[in-house]
Design an enzyme around this catalytic site. Structure first.
Site, PDB file in Angstrom:
ATOM      1  N   ASP A 143      11.400  54.888  61.024  1.00  0.00           N
ATOM      2  CA  ASP A 143      12.152  53.915  61.824  1.00  0.00           C
ATOM      3  C   ASP A 143      12.080  54.204  63.331  1.00  0.00           C
ATOM      4  O   ASP A 143      13.120  54.378  63.985  1.00  0.00           O
ATOM      5  CB  ASP A 143      13.628  53.900  61.380  1.00  0.00           C
ATOM      6  CG  ASP A 143      13.800  53.607  59.911  1.00  0.00           C
ATOM      7  OD1 ASP A 143      12.948  52.910  59.339  1.00  0.00           O
ATOM      8  OD2 ASP A 143      14.803  54.089  59.338  1.00  0.00           O
ATOM      9  N   GLU A 185      13.398  42.754  57.075  1.00  0.00           N
ATOM     10  CA  GLU A 185      14.250  43.586  57.929  1.00  0.00           C
ATOM     11  C   GLU A 185      13.511  43.945  59.207  1.00  0.00           C
ATOM     12  O   GLU A 185      12.426  43.426  59.486  1.00  0.00           O
ATOM     13  CB  GLU A 185      14.677  44.847  57.180  1.00  0.00           C
ATOM     14  CG  GLU A 185      13.504  45.699  56.706  1.00  0.00           C
ATOM     15  CD  GLU A 185      13.905  46.858  55.818  1.00  0.00           C
ATOM     16  OE1 GLU A 185      15.090  47.027  55.510  1.00  0.00           O
ATOM     17  OE2 GLU A 185      13.002  47.628  55.427  1.00  0.00           O
TER      18      GLU A 185
HETATM   19  O1  FUB Z   1      15.265  54.133  56.925  1.00  0.00           O
HETATM   20  C1  FUB Z   1      16.122  53.353  56.134  1.00  0.00           C
HETATM   21  C2  FUB Z   1      15.675  51.905  56.113  1.00  0.00           C
HETATM   22  O2  FUB Z   1      14.340  51.805  55.619  1.00  0.00           O
HETATM   23  C3  FUB Z   1      15.587  51.225  57.460  1.00  0.00           C
HETATM   24  O3  FUB Z   1      16.832  50.826  57.952  1.00  0.00           O
HETATM   25  C4  FUB Z   1      14.655  50.109  57.180  1.00  0.00           C
HETATM   26  O4  FUB Z   1      14.099  49.495  58.308  1.00  0.00           O
HETATM   27  C5  FUB Z   1      13.612  50.815  56.329  1.00  0.00           C
HETATM   28  O5  FUB Z   1      12.656  51.452  57.131  1.00  0.00           O
END
Ligand code: FUB
Length: 324
Positions: free
Chosen positions: A36, A210
């Site tokens: 991330d 996302e």
């Molecule tokens: O790292 C946890 C979650 O996985 C993140 O919030 C998302 O974007 C995905 O990468």
């Protein structure tokens, strides 16, 4: 003293301090699993914030106890700047293994770090904002409460639909926070960067998963995001920070093993870069990810080309402005 001896002492000193990550390829950070990426550039220095993946190969979920900061003067060699923040800084959060995705922006001399954590009393993920006087922190909770909690949004029944903040300040000073999983949302931020200035708006976005990321270049607004699951990075463009949006295509293909790919863009020393994560560090997997970077060139019409993941990463791009 001979040059060789001086070099040996310097390298040994850096190694002892754990300071420089002397690694000239992807994944960028070869000693730990990271995910991330969030990034920004100031005074010729690139700052890279990552969540640390501490899951063992047997774990079936993320174990993320801290965000870590790295900096670079050339996008090739990265210096470990430690842990600017842990989820435990948000007293209203569970604050243990929930250092999910974040984003960072500077405004009026302060650094605002938006991040995803688990709320302790309102079931589900939530977004907090921390503030610091320096990129390396220390960051402190800027509100004492969540900026977004799961009860504020009702479009999706899932507990993790309020994650992945992407912050953007436009040239007129208006700031926006985009976020979401499955359902994309945004809200305008007040100048204090810690409160919304208007309603939460839901945006219809085809196959949005996302990681929304808003940036602007030459008057074009780019909203990129992770699409489908497993995820690829795709983007739309528009004439304003809120659209209307036109789909432009896929920027980066899905990873082989890990289903997520969370990304961010930066301009550094005259060149353009995307940071993202994959699964290519040995021993990597769904909850053991690795951050990487690629250089790219915008097309003449402003569109973003398809970007291939590489093992070499970008060429060194030493920034004359870098003094740290
Ligand atoms: O790292 C946890 C979650 O996985 C993140 O919030 C998302 O974007 C995905 O990468």
């Amino acid at each position: 003293m001979k040059l060789k001896n001086i070099t040996t002492i310097i390298v040994a000193g850096l190694a002892l301090a754990g300071a420089t990550v002397a690694h000239a390829a992807n994944p960028l950070l070869p000693k730990i699993f990271t995910a991330d990426p969030a990034a920004f550039v100031e005074d010729g220095v690139a700052y890279l914030y990552v969540g640390r993946d501490e899951a063992t190969p047997k774990d079936k979920d993320y174990v993320m106890k801290e965000w870590r900061l790295y900096s670079s003067c050339d996008m090739k060699n990265w210096t470990d700047r430690g842990v600017p923040l842990k989820p435990s800084a948000f007293k209203w959060a569970i604050g243990k293994v929930d250092a999910w995705a974040s984003d960072i922006v500077k405004r009026d001399g302060k650094y605002y770090f938006y991040s995803t954590v688990d709320h302790a009393t309102i079931p589900g993920r939530a977004i907090g904002v921390a503030v610091a006087d320096k990129p390396e922190g220390p960051f402190v909770d800027a509100r004492g409460s969540a900026l977004v909690s799961n009860d504020m949004t009702r479009e999706s029944p899932i507990a993790w639909d309020d994650i992945d903040p992407g912050v953007f300040v436009d040239d007129d000073g208006q700031a926006y926070l985009y976020w979401g999983n499955t359902v994309l949302k945004y809200a305008r931020l007040k100048k204090n960067m810690t409160e919304f200035d208007g309603p939460i708006v839901t945006v219809g976005m085809d196959r949005f998963t996302e990681a929304p990321y808003l940036h602007k270049r030459n008057g074009i607004y780019y909203l990129s995001y992770s699409r489908e699951f497993p995820e690829e990075t795709a983007y739309v463009t528009g004439p304003s920070p809120t659209g209307p949006w036109t789909y432009r295509g896929v920027i980066m293909s899905k990873n082989k093993v890990v289903k997520t790919i969370h990304h961010a863009f930066i301009e550094f020393n005259g060149k353009s870069y995307i940071v993202y994560h994959n699964d290519k560090l040995p021993g990597g997997g769904e909850y053991r990810r690795s951050v990487a970077v690629e250089e790219f060139t915008y097309n003449a019409d402003g569109t973003i080309p398809y970007i291939k993941q590489t093992a070499d990463g970008p060429q060194a791009n030493p920034s004359p402005a870098c003094s740290k």
